[in-house]
Write a protein that holds these residues in place. Sequence first.
Motif, PDB file in Angstrom:
ATOM      1  N   ASP A 150      47.033  28.783  24.370  1.00  0.00           N
ATOM      2  CA  ASP A 150      45.589  28.581  24.333  1.00  0.00           C
ATOM      3  C   ASP A 150      44.825  29.868  24.625  1.00  0.00           C
ATOM      4  N   GLU A 151      43.698  30.049  23.951  1.00  0.00           N
ATOM      5  CA  GLU A 151      42.876  31.245  24.143  1.00  0.00           C
ATOM      6  C   GLU A 151      42.276  31.332  25.541  1.00  0.00           C
ATOM      7  N   SER A 152      42.197  30.197  26.239  1.00  0.00           N
ATOM      8  CA  SER A 152      41.626  30.196  27.584  1.00  0.00           C
ATOM      9  C   SER A 152      42.587  30.776  28.632  1.00  0.00           C
ATOM     10  N   VAL A 153      43.858  30.935  28.267  1.00  0.00           N
ATOM     11  CA  VAL A 153      44.848  31.506  29.181  1.00  0.00           C
ATOM     12  C   VAL A 153      44.584  33.004  29.298  1.00  0.00           C
ATOM     13  N   GLU A 154      44.565  33.490  30.525  1.00  0.00           N
ATOM     14  CA  GLU A 154      44.337  34.915  30.770  1.00  0.00           C
ATOM     15  C   GLU A 154      45.338  35.755  29.969  1.00  0.00           C
ATOM     16  N   PRO A 155      44.890  36.831  29.340  1.00  0.00           N
ATOM     17  CA  PRO A 155      45.790  37.623  28.486  1.00  0.00           C
ATOM     18  C   PRO A 155      47.072  38.088  29.179  1.00  0.00           C
TER      19      PRO A 155
ATOM     20  N   GLY B 150      48.401  25.207  29.082  1.00  0.00           N
ATOM     21  CA  GLY B 150      47.873  26.210  28.166  1.00  0.00           C
ATOM     22  C   GLY B 150      48.777  26.497  26.979  1.00  0.00           C
ATOM     23  N   ILE B 151      49.894  25.781  26.886  1.00  0.00           N
ATOM     24  CA  ILE B 151      50.848  26.016  25.798  1.00  0.00           C
ATOM     25  C   ILE B 151      50.809  24.818  24.845  1.00  0.00           C
ATOM     26  N   HIS B 152      50.416  25.058  23.597  1.00  0.00           N
ATOM     27  CA  HIS B 152      50.356  24.011  22.576  1.00  0.00           C
ATOM     28  C   HIS B 152      51.741  23.866  21.948  1.00  0.00           C
TER      29      HIS B 152
ATOM     30  N   ARG C 159      52.954  37.258  29.668  1.00  0.00           N
ATOM     31  CA  ARG C 159      54.119  36.935  30.501  1.00  0.00           C
ATOM     32  C   ARG C 159      54.833  35.696  29.964  1.00  0.00           C
ATOM     33  N   LEU C 160      54.062  34.682  29.584  1.00  0.00           N
ATOM     34  CA  LEU C 160      54.663  33.478  29.009  1.00  0.00           C
ATOM     35  C   LEU C 160      55.426  33.821  27.731  1.00  0.00           C
ATOM     36  N   PHE C 161      54.832  34.663  26.896  1.00  0.00           N
ATOM     37  CA  PHE C 161      55.496  35.107  25.667  1.00  0.00           C
ATOM     38  C   PHE C 161      56.795  35.828  26.005  1.00  0.00           C
TER      39      PHE C 161
END
Length: 82
Positions: free
Chosen positions: A23-28, A75-77, A33-35
């Motif tokens: 999601d775009e609302s997740v801090e960059p 925040g992950i679709h 880090r999630l990626f």
Amino acid sequence: MPDPDARLADLRPGMSGQVIDIDESVEPSTARRLFDLGFAPGAEVTVLRKSPLGDPFVFQVVEYEVALRKAQAAGIHVRRIA
């Protein structure tokens, strides 16, 4: 038909999903880090367990386990696959 816009936090233990995007609302910095942890588009993620109070969750992604808080998982679709 699978829900194309589910959130990882909506899945129950034993369910799997394929990551669509973060999601775009997740801090960059958090999104990066999630990626890096494997939550990249196309990756399959399985919910292994939730803590008794529902936070954090433990997921299997790429060949290892990762614990995330519910807010991060929301925040992950994903597209549900099981």
